[in-house]
Design a protein around this motif. Structure first.
Motif, mmCIF file in Angstrom:
data_model
loop_
_atom_site.group_PDB
_atom_site.id
_atom_site.type_symbol
_atom_site.label_atom_id
_atom_site.label_comp_id
_atom_site.label_asym_id
_atom_site.label_seq_id
_atom_site.Cartn_x
_atom_site.Cartn_y
_atom_site.Cartn_z
ATOM 1 N N GLN A 69 -10.653 -5.683 8.885
ATOM 2 C CA GLN A 69 -11.924 -6.691 7.903
ATOM 3 C C GLN A 69 -11.568 -6.807 6.688
ATOM 4 O O GLN A 69 -11.685 -7.803 6.071
ATOM 5 C CB GLN A 69 -12.998 -5.803 8.137
ATOM 6 N N ILE A 70 -10.863 -5.930 5.879
ATOM 7 C CA ILE A 70 -10.676 -5.935 4.554
ATOM 8 C C ILE A 70 -9.252 -5.967 3.913
ATOM 9 O O ILE A 70 -9.058 -5.998 2.948
ATOM 10 C CB ILE A 70 -11.642 -4.799 3.676
ATOM 11 N N GLY A 71 -8.425 -5.930 5.132
ATOM 12 C CA GLY A 71 -7.218 -5.801 4.536
ATOM 13 C C GLY A 71 -6.557 -4.431 4.322
ATOM 14 O O GLY A 71 -7.204 -3.507 4.010
ATOM 15 N N ALA A 72 -5.155 -4.138 4.679
ATOM 16 C CA ALA A 72 -4.688 -2.923 4.605
ATOM 17 C C ALA A 72 -4.494 -2.129 3.056
ATOM 18 O O ALA A 72 -5.089 -1.025 2.999
ATOM 19 C CB ALA A 72 -3.112 -2.981 5.239
ATOM 20 N N LEU A 73 -4.518 -3.174 2.324
ATOM 21 C CA LEU A 73 -4.125 -2.612 0.903
ATOM 22 C C LEU A 73 -5.532 -2.019 0.387
ATOM 23 O O LEU A 73 -5.552 -0.888 -0.124
ATOM 24 C CB LEU A 73 -4.029 -3.622 -0.133
ATOM 25 N N ARG A 74 -6.702 -2.962 0.622
ATOM 26 C CA ARG A 74 -8.114 -2.215 0.197
ATOM 27 C C ARG A 74 -8.586 -0.832 1.118
ATOM 28 O O ARG A 74 -9.040 -0.241 0.592
ATOM 29 C CB ARG A 74 -9.014 -3.289 0.209
ATOM 30 N N ALA A 75 -8.311 -0.918 2.530
ATOM 31 C CA ALA A 75 -8.442 -0.006 3.422
ATOM 32 C C ALA A 75 -7.948 1.249 3.233
ATOM 33 O O ALA A 75 -8.462 2.283 3.208
ATOM 34 C CB ALA A 75 -8.194 -0.423 4.841
ATOM 35 N N SER A 117 0.836 -1.233 -0.135
ATOM 36 C CA SER A 117 0.086 -0.033 -0.259
ATOM 37 C C SER A 117 0.843 1.345 0.079
ATOM 38 O O SER A 117 0.455 2.467 -0.445
ATOM 39 C CB SER A 117 -0.974 0.046 1.239
ATOM 40 N N LEU A 118 2.016 1.184 0.316
ATOM 41 C CA LEU A 118 2.946 2.474 0.628
ATOM 42 C C LEU A 118 3.342 2.646 -0.631
ATOM 43 O O LEU A 118 4.029 3.709 -1.075
ATOM 44 C CB LEU A 118 4.045 2.109 1.606
ATOM 45 N N SER A 172 -21.770 8.506 1.233
ATOM 46 C CA SER A 172 -23.033 7.516 0.905
ATOM 47 C C SER A 172 -22.847 7.041 -0.432
ATOM 48 O O SER A 172 -23.373 5.916 -0.679
ATOM 49 C CB SER A 172 -24.159 8.389 1.094
ATOM 50 N N THR A 173 -21.851 7.754 -1.322
ATOM 51 C CA THR A 173 -21.921 7.216 -2.862
ATOM 52 C C THR A 173 -20.516 6.467 -2.934
ATOM 53 O O THR A 173 -20.272 5.816 -4.183
ATOM 54 C CB THR A 173 -21.853 8.615 -3.568
ATOM 55 N N LEU A 174 -19.852 6.326 -1.858
ATOM 56 C CA LEU A 174 -18.278 5.415 -1.994
ATOM 57 C C LEU A 174 -18.893 3.889 -2.222
ATOM 58 O O LEU A 174 -19.748 3.490 -1.903
ATOM 59 C CB LEU A 174 -17.767 5.644 -0.702
ATOM 60 N N ASN A 175 -17.989 3.371 -2.986
ATOM 61 C CA ASN A 175 -18.097 2.102 -3.215
ATOM 62 C C ASN A 175 -17.259 1.272 -2.075
ATOM 63 O O ASN A 175 -16.040 0.823 -2.032
ATOM 64 C CB ASN A 175 -17.324 1.817 -4.561
ATOM 65 N N ILE A 176 -17.966 0.763 -0.921
ATOM 66 C CA ILE A 176 -17.577 0.284 0.364
ATOM 67 C C ILE A 176 -17.917 -1.238 0.402
ATOM 68 O O ILE A 176 -18.575 -1.860 -0.059
ATOM 69 C CB ILE A 176 -17.987 0.842 1.378
ATOM 70 N N PRO A 177 -16.755 -1.941 0.481
ATOM 71 C CA PRO A 177 -16.795 -3.356 0.580
ATOM 72 C C PRO A 177 -17.994 -3.959 1.405
ATOM 73 O O PRO A 177 -18.106 -3.267 2.483
ATOM 74 C CB PRO A 177 -15.470 -4.101 0.906
ATOM 75 N N GLN A 178 -18.475 -5.084 1.052
ATOM 76 C CA GLN A 178 -19.768 -5.273 1.982
ATOM 77 C C GLN A 178 -19.578 -5.641 3.561
ATOM 78 O O GLN A 178 -20.249 -5.292 4.492
ATOM 79 C CB GLN A 178 -20.562 -6.408 1.619
ATOM 80 N N GLN A 179 -18.225 -6.275 3.718
ATOM 81 C CA GLN A 179 -17.933 -6.575 4.961
ATOM 82 C C GLN A 179 -17.440 -5.328 5.846
ATOM 83 O O GLN A 179 -17.431 -5.516 7.106
ATOM 84 C CB GLN A 179 -16.852 -7.522 5.092
ATOM 85 N N SER A 180 -17.330 -4.122 5.297
ATOM 86 C CA SER A 180 -16.967 -3.059 5.955
ATOM 87 C C SER A 180 -18.026 -1.977 6.178
ATOM 88 O O SER A 180 -18.759 -1.926 5.441
ATOM 89 C CB SER A 180 -15.692 -2.381 5.433
ATOM 90 N N ASN A 181 -17.858 -1.278 7.343
ATOM 91 C CA ASN A 181 -18.842 -0.200 7.668
ATOM 92 C C ASN A 181 -18.374 0.919 8.152
ATOM 93 O O ASN A 181 -17.700 0.983 9.213
ATOM 94 C CB ASN A 181 -20.100 -0.516 8.445
ATOM 95 N N GLU A 195 -9.350 7.365 -1.183
ATOM 96 C CA GLU A 195 -10.423 7.670 -2.077
ATOM 97 C C GLU A 195 -11.170 8.878 -1.315
ATOM 98 O O GLU A 195 -11.568 9.786 -1.966
ATOM 99 C CB GLU A 195 -11.365 6.601 -2.334
ATOM 100 N N ILE A 196 -11.491 8.657 -0.187
ATOM 101 C CA ILE A 196 -12.110 9.541 0.685
ATOM 102 C C ILE A 196 -11.497 11.026 0.913
ATOM 103 O O ILE A 196 -12.060 12.187 0.476
ATOM 104 C CB ILE A 196 -12.435 9.066 2.165
ATOM 105 N N SER A 197 -10.133 10.816 0.970
ATOM 106 C CA SER A 197 -9.332 12.023 1.056
ATOM 107 C C SER A 197 -9.493 12.835 -0.403
ATOM 108 O O SER A 197 -9.369 14.106 -0.267
ATOM 109 C CB SER A 197 -7.961 11.903 1.510
ATOM 110 N N LEU A 198 -9.264 12.076 -1.340
ATOM 111 C CA LEU A 198 -9.303 12.756 -2.761
ATOM 112 C C LEU A 198 -10.731 13.494 -2.836
ATOM 113 O O LEU A 198 -10.708 14.392 -3.466
ATOM 114 C CB LEU A 198 -9.119 11.643 -4.068
#
Length: 369
Positions: A268-274, A13-14, A324-333, A280-283
């Protein structure tokens, strides 16, 4: 295996080349991919500072470089102490933690001193070792030659004292000298420099240095022109408050954004996806900002956003819409907190910058960093 996989995801991820990193960056990277780990010191009598950090030694190649790098990391607060384990005293001349304490005479500093029974002559007040009062004819004061017959009448015995064999000085407490075993300098105990020995962890600032690749704190993907350090951000709010007092129609908005469960999402979803999600949020936040807006860090996963002559509530609502429009993995909230206030509507006269920022930060249920 799960731990190794987590470390690998963090490393990927780095997007860094470990071989191209400097020594201090390698140490930070080692800690970054081993989340929640501590650098633990070990006691080593052969080490100049008495304690050493094996990981830093290995990555630094030499003990001298390890000391330089460690001091720099602590000074920049990229590594911070966690658990205090011990405290040493270091030579003010060479930094060695190997002092040799020795008792000396406070008058001539001779080491030839020993405890001795002393007598006090009531006639002249002379105090000296008992052996000085002994004579073939009995106890005589060596100063006034008064015969000492009865204790409590002619003389008494003060507290056990020391006698110097070089200058014959009598004293109750010796002088303590701390001789450095490495450079040979002679110091007083109070001249030695105390040094706390603690476990070390990577700070929020250190983590963000690696993630952003910058030399200061920044929220990944936030516009460089909009991001400022915390001190400047606070000064700007203080200046705006003073302007608003003179010109009531000139106000500003302040928004505090914070991801509460960032660590939980990583697990929950791993560091890479997290981290891709956080980026994406910061962008998206960056795209909302105007050129006149300012942002600074709040913890590791949060931002303060300053909005001159703009609505904080409107910005907060747009930010909620983005989440509310982000593509968030189902297992994360994502559990994000967004708090806002408007000046002058939401503050009282003579409010300070500390009051303004505390009003929002106290609403955050969990502080990170």
């Amino acid at each position: 295996m799960s731990s190794a996989q987590q470390m690998q995801e963090l490393l990927i991820s780095l997007k860094l080349d470990p071989q191209a990193l400097q020594t201090d960056e390698k140490i930070m990277l080692y800690q970054y991919i081993r989340e929640q780990s501590e650098l633990r010191p070990v006691l080593d009598r052969n080490s100049k500072r008495l304690y050493r950090y094996p990981v830093i030694d290995v990555l630094s190649k030499t003990e001298e470089l390890a000391d330089i790098v460690l001091i720099d990391l602590l000074k920049r607060q990229t590594l911070i102490p966690r658990t205090l384990l011990d405290r040493t005293r270091e030579c003010p001349h060479c930094g060695s933690a190997h002092p040799h304490f020795i008792d000396v005479c406070p008058q001539c500093e001779s080491i030839e001193i020993h405890k001795t029974a002393a007598l006090h002559c009531f006639t002249c007040g002379h105090v000296g070792p008992e052996t000085d009062f002994q004579s073939p004819s009995g106890m005589l004061c060596p100063q006034c030659n008064t015969r000492l017959r009865h204790i409590g009448v002619d003389y008494d015995r003060p507290l056990t004292q020391y006698a110097c064999q070089s200058c014959h000085h009598i004293f109750i407490e010796p002088k303590i000298r701390a001789n450095c075993l490495d450079c040979g300098s002679e110091n007083l105990p109070e001249q030695l420099i105390p040094h706390d020995i603690s476990t070390l962890v990577l700070s929020v600032q250190g983590r963000m240095l690696l993630r952003s690749g910058a030399s200061n704190e920044s929220f990944t993907n936030v516009k460089t022109s909009n991001y400022v350090v915390g001190a400047y951000f606070r000064q700007t709010i203080a200046w705006s408050l003073s302007i608003q007092e003179r010109h009531p129609d000139i106000g500003f908005g302040l928004v505090l954004f914070n991801i509460q469960n960032a660590q939980e999402i990583i697990e929950q979803i791993g560091a890479l996806r997290a981290y891709a999600l956080f980026d994406e949020i910061s962008l998206r936040i960056s795209e909302l900002q105007r050129d006149s807006d300012l942002a600074t860090r709040f913890g590791e996963y949060g931002l303060w956003i300053f909005l001159p002559m703009s609505s904080a509530e409107g910005f907060a609502n747009r930010l909620k819409g983005i989440l509310s429009t982000l593509n968030i993995p189902q297992q994360s909230n994502i559990q994000a907190e967004i708090h806002s206030l408007q000046c002058p509507q939401d503050i009282i006269p003579k409010t300070t910058v500390n009051d303004v920022m505390a009003k929002l930060s106290k609403k955050v249920q969990k502080h990170v960093g």
